[in-house]
Design a protein around this motif. Structure first.
Motif, PDB file in Angstrom:
ATOM      1  N   SER A   1       0.805  -1.212   0.000  1.00  0.00           N
ATOM      2  CA  SER A   1       0.000   0.000   0.000  1.00  0.00           C
ATOM      3  C   SER A   1       0.843   1.271   0.000  1.00  0.00           C
ATOM      4  N   GLU A   2       2.112   1.181   0.431  1.00  0.00           N
ATOM      5  CA  GLU A   2       2.940   2.388   0.476  1.00  0.00           C
ATOM      6  C   GLU A   2       3.175   2.956  -0.920  1.00  0.00           C
ATOM      7  N   LEU A   3       3.055   2.113  -1.952  1.00  0.00           N
ATOM      8  CA  LEU A   3       3.239   2.587  -3.323  1.00  0.00           C
ATOM      9  C   LEU A   3       2.056   3.430  -3.794  1.00  0.00           C
ATOM     10  N   LEU A   4       0.977   3.426  -3.021  1.00  0.00           N
ATOM     11  CA  LEU A   4      -0.223   4.162  -3.412  1.00  0.00           C
ATOM     12  C   LEU A   4      -0.410   5.452  -2.629  1.00  0.00           C
ATOM     13  N   GLU A   5       0.508   5.736  -1.725  1.00  0.00           N
ATOM     14  CA  GLU A   5       0.359   6.924  -0.885  1.00  0.00           C
ATOM     15  C   GLU A   5       0.387   8.216  -1.704  1.00  0.00           C
ATOM     16  N   GLU A   6       1.203   8.239  -2.753  1.00  0.00           N
ATOM     17  CA  GLU A   6       1.267   9.432  -3.604  1.00  0.00           C
ATOM     18  C   GLU A   6      -0.071   9.679  -4.284  1.00  0.00           C
ATOM     19  N   LEU A   7      -0.699   8.595  -4.731  1.00  0.00           N
ATOM     20  CA  LEU A   7      -2.004   8.710  -5.382  1.00  0.00           C
ATOM     21  C   LEU A   7      -3.039   9.250  -4.396  1.00  0.00           C
ATOM     22  N   GLU A   8      -3.014   8.747  -3.196  1.00  0.00           N
ATOM     23  CA  GLU A   8      -3.947   9.204  -2.167  1.00  0.00           C
ATOM     24  C   GLU A   8      -3.694  10.664  -1.808  1.00  0.00           C
ATOM     25  N   ALA A   9      -2.429  11.067  -1.809  1.00  0.00           N
ATOM     26  CA  ALA A   9      -2.095  12.456  -1.483  1.00  0.00           C
ATOM     27  C   ALA A   9      -2.635  13.427  -2.529  1.00  0.00           C
ATOM     28  N   CYS A  10      -2.697  12.992  -3.782  1.00  0.00           N
ATOM     29  CA  CYS A  10      -3.193  13.855  -4.859  1.00  0.00           C
ATOM     30  C   CYS A  10      -4.706  14.001  -4.826  1.00  0.00           C
ATOM     31  N   TYR A  11      -5.393  12.938  -4.400  1.00  0.00           N
ATOM     32  CA  TYR A  11      -6.858  12.946  -4.388  1.00  0.00           C
ATOM     33  C   TYR A  11      -7.365  12.422  -3.035  1.00  0.00           C
ATOM     34  N   PRO A  12      -7.067  13.094  -1.934  1.00  0.00           N
ATOM     35  CA  PRO A  12      -7.387  12.556  -0.608  1.00  0.00           C
ATOM     36  C   PRO A  12      -8.873  12.320  -0.371  1.00  0.00           C
ATOM     37  N   ALA A  13      -9.723  13.155  -0.940  1.00  0.00           N
ATOM     38  CA  ALA A  13     -11.156  13.027  -0.687  1.00  0.00           C
ATOM     39  C   ALA A  13     -11.790  11.901  -1.496  1.00  0.00           C
ATOM     40  N   ARG A  14     -11.114  11.485  -2.575  1.00  0.00           N
ATOM     41  CA  ARG A  14     -11.729  10.501  -3.486  1.00  0.00           C
ATOM     42  C   ARG A  14     -10.931   9.207  -3.600  1.00  0.00           C
ATOM     43  N   THR A  15      -9.924   9.023  -2.739  1.00  0.00           N
ATOM     44  CA  THR A  15      -9.102   7.812  -2.806  1.00  0.00           C
ATOM     45  C   THR A  15      -9.074   7.111  -1.462  1.00  0.00           C
ATOM     46  N   LEU A  16      -9.245   5.811  -1.498  1.00  0.00           N
ATOM     47  CA  LEU A  16      -9.106   4.981  -0.312  1.00  0.00           C
ATOM     48  C   LEU A  16      -8.091   3.889  -0.615  1.00  0.00           C
ATOM     49  N   VAL A  17      -7.039   3.807   0.188  1.00  0.00           N
ATOM     50  CA  VAL A  17      -5.983   2.804   0.010  1.00  0.00           C
ATOM     51  C   VAL A  17      -6.212   1.666   1.007  1.00  0.00           C
ATOM     52  N   VAL A  18      -6.242   0.453   0.488  1.00  0.00           N
ATOM     53  CA  VAL A  18      -6.379  -0.738   1.327  1.00  0.00           C
ATOM     54  C   VAL A  18      -5.309  -1.735   0.908  1.00  0.00           C
ATOM     55  N   ASP A  19      -4.572  -2.255   1.875  1.00  0.00           N
ATOM     56  CA  ASP A  19      -3.541  -3.235   1.546  1.00  0.00           C
ATOM     57  C   ASP A  19      -4.091  -4.645   1.741  1.00  0.00           C
ATOM     58  N   GLY A  20      -3.583  -5.580   0.935  1.00  0.00           N
ATOM     59  CA  GLY A  20      -4.026  -6.959   1.061  1.00  0.00           C
ATOM     60  C   GLY A  20      -3.729  -7.762  -0.185  1.00  0.00           C
ATOM     61  N   ASP A  21      -4.147  -9.026  -0.160  1.00  0.00           N
ATOM     62  CA  ASP A  21      -3.840 -10.000  -1.200  1.00  0.00           C
ATOM     63  C   ASP A  21      -5.146 -10.608  -1.700  1.00  0.00           C
ATOM     64  N   VAL A  22      -5.312 -10.681  -3.021  1.00  0.00           N
ATOM     65  CA  VAL A  22      -6.563 -11.208  -3.576  1.00  0.00           C
ATOM     66  C   VAL A  22      -6.734 -12.700  -3.323  1.00  0.00           C
ATOM     67  N   THR A  23      -5.671 -13.382  -2.910  1.00  0.00           N
ATOM     68  CA  THR A  23      -5.805 -14.805  -2.600  1.00  0.00           C
ATOM     69  C   THR A  23      -6.289 -15.043  -1.172  1.00  0.00           C
ATOM     70  N   SER A  24      -6.466 -13.967  -0.421  1.00  0.00           N
ATOM     71  CA  SER A  24      -6.921 -14.067   0.962  1.00  0.00           C
ATOM     72  C   SER A  24      -8.382 -13.664   1.068  1.00  0.00           C
ATOM     73  N   GLU A  25      -9.224 -14.602   1.482  1.00  0.00           N
ATOM     74  CA  GLU A  25     -10.645 -14.302   1.653  1.00  0.00           C
ATOM     75  C   GLU A  25     -10.846 -13.216   2.701  1.00  0.00           C
ATOM     76  N   GLU A  26     -10.032 -13.251   3.762  1.00  0.00           N
ATOM     77  CA  GLU A  26     -10.145 -12.247   4.817  1.00  0.00           C
ATOM     78  C   GLU A  26      -9.785 -10.867   4.301  1.00  0.00           C
ATOM     79  N   ASP A  27      -8.740 -10.776   3.472  1.00  0.00           N
ATOM     80  CA  ASP A  27      -8.338  -9.479   2.924  1.00  0.00           C
ATOM     81  C   ASP A  27      -9.409  -8.920   1.999  1.00  0.00           C
ATOM     82  N   LEU A  28     -10.002  -9.770   1.170  1.00  0.00           N
ATOM     83  CA  LEU A  28     -11.056  -9.307   0.262  1.00  0.00           C
ATOM     84  C   LEU A  28     -12.279  -8.838   1.050  1.00  0.00           C
TER      85      LEU A  28
END
Length: 250
Positions: free
Chosen positions: A41-68
């Motif tokens: 998720s740290e690679l997405l912090e710049e994107l969130e900084a540019c559009y803070p009101a319209r961006t939500l960053v969530v970290d996780g793995d698509v192979t994990s049911e709990e993460d999804l």
């Protein structure tokens, strides 16, 4: 910005680089609210900084049911619905036949096929009427390429999944389509398991078949995704749009 996706809520997996990152950026530029999901998720912090009101960053793995499930819950809390879902997270490895063990193939299918399917299944209750699901397949479902049997087969399964879900979810007001990228200049290209000399040889071979003579860019796929997600594509259902620079025309 033309606001083609104004106020729509999008979720993009595998959003930290390459095609997923470009799709996320284009969606934001078109006025969407975007939930970006990736293992780093740290690679997405710049994107969130540019559009803070319209961006939500969530970290996780698509192979994990709990993460999804955590991704779905975070999206619901922040935006309340989903209008666009792009199960983009993918894995590409060159695996010669001799090395194509059950474990090696299972790893590829777990990310590319099961990850995509379970992403849609998890978000099904949040998908609004008129929403759009966009799978990412590959031009390699139409041509053979040595060492990519597992990858190509997993994406062929995603292509079939897209067509099936288009028929299954269409009556519920959910449009399902897919984009088949051709050779695209992304970080995944350098992670397939070939050394620099091998990569150059393969790239030269591929470029010789491309009309432009060079790999496409992530934004080529992102622009197509914007169109498919927009109201302009409201009558496009169950289709695979091939964006391959002419590779598959021979």
């Amino acid at each position: 910005m033309t606001d083609r996706l104004f106020n729509k809520v999008a979720v993009v997996t595998g959003a930290s680089s390459g095609i997923g990152r470009s799709i996320s950026e284009h969606f934001l530029n078109e006025g969407a609210k975007v939930v970006v999901f990736a293992r780093r998720s740290e690679l997405l912090e710049e994107l969130e900084a540019c559009y803070p009101a319209r961006t939500l960053v969530v970290d996780g793995d698509v192979t994990s049911e709990e993460d999804l499930q955590r991704l779905s819950e975070a999206t619901q809390r922040r935006f309340g619905r989903v209008d666009i879902l792009v199960p983009n997270a993918g894995l590409a490895r060159v695996i010669p036949l001799e090395a194509s063990s059950r474990a090696a193939i299972a790893e590829t299918f777990d990310v590319n096929f099961h990850g995509a399917l379970q992403t849609v299944r998890t978000f099904l209750p949040e998908l609004s009427h008129g929403s759009s699901v966009i799978f990412i397949t590959t031009f390699l479902t139409q041509v053979g390429f040595p060492g990519l049997a597992a990858y190509s087969a997993s994406k062929a399964a995603v292509k079939s999944l897209s067509q099936t879900l288009a028929a299954e979810l269409g009556p519920r007001g959910i449009r399902v389509n897919s984009i088949a990228p051709g050779p695209i200049d992304t970080p995944i290209w350098s992670q397939v398991g070939l050394n620099e000399e091998q990569l150059k040889g393969v790239a030269d071979q591929i470029n010789s078949r491309l009309i432009s003579g060079s790999f496409g860019q992530p934004e080529d796929i992102a622009e197509t995704a914007v169109f498919l997600a927009s109201d302009a594509a409201r009558n496009i259902v169950g289709q695979e749009i091939v964006v391959d620079g002419g590779y598959t025309i021979g």
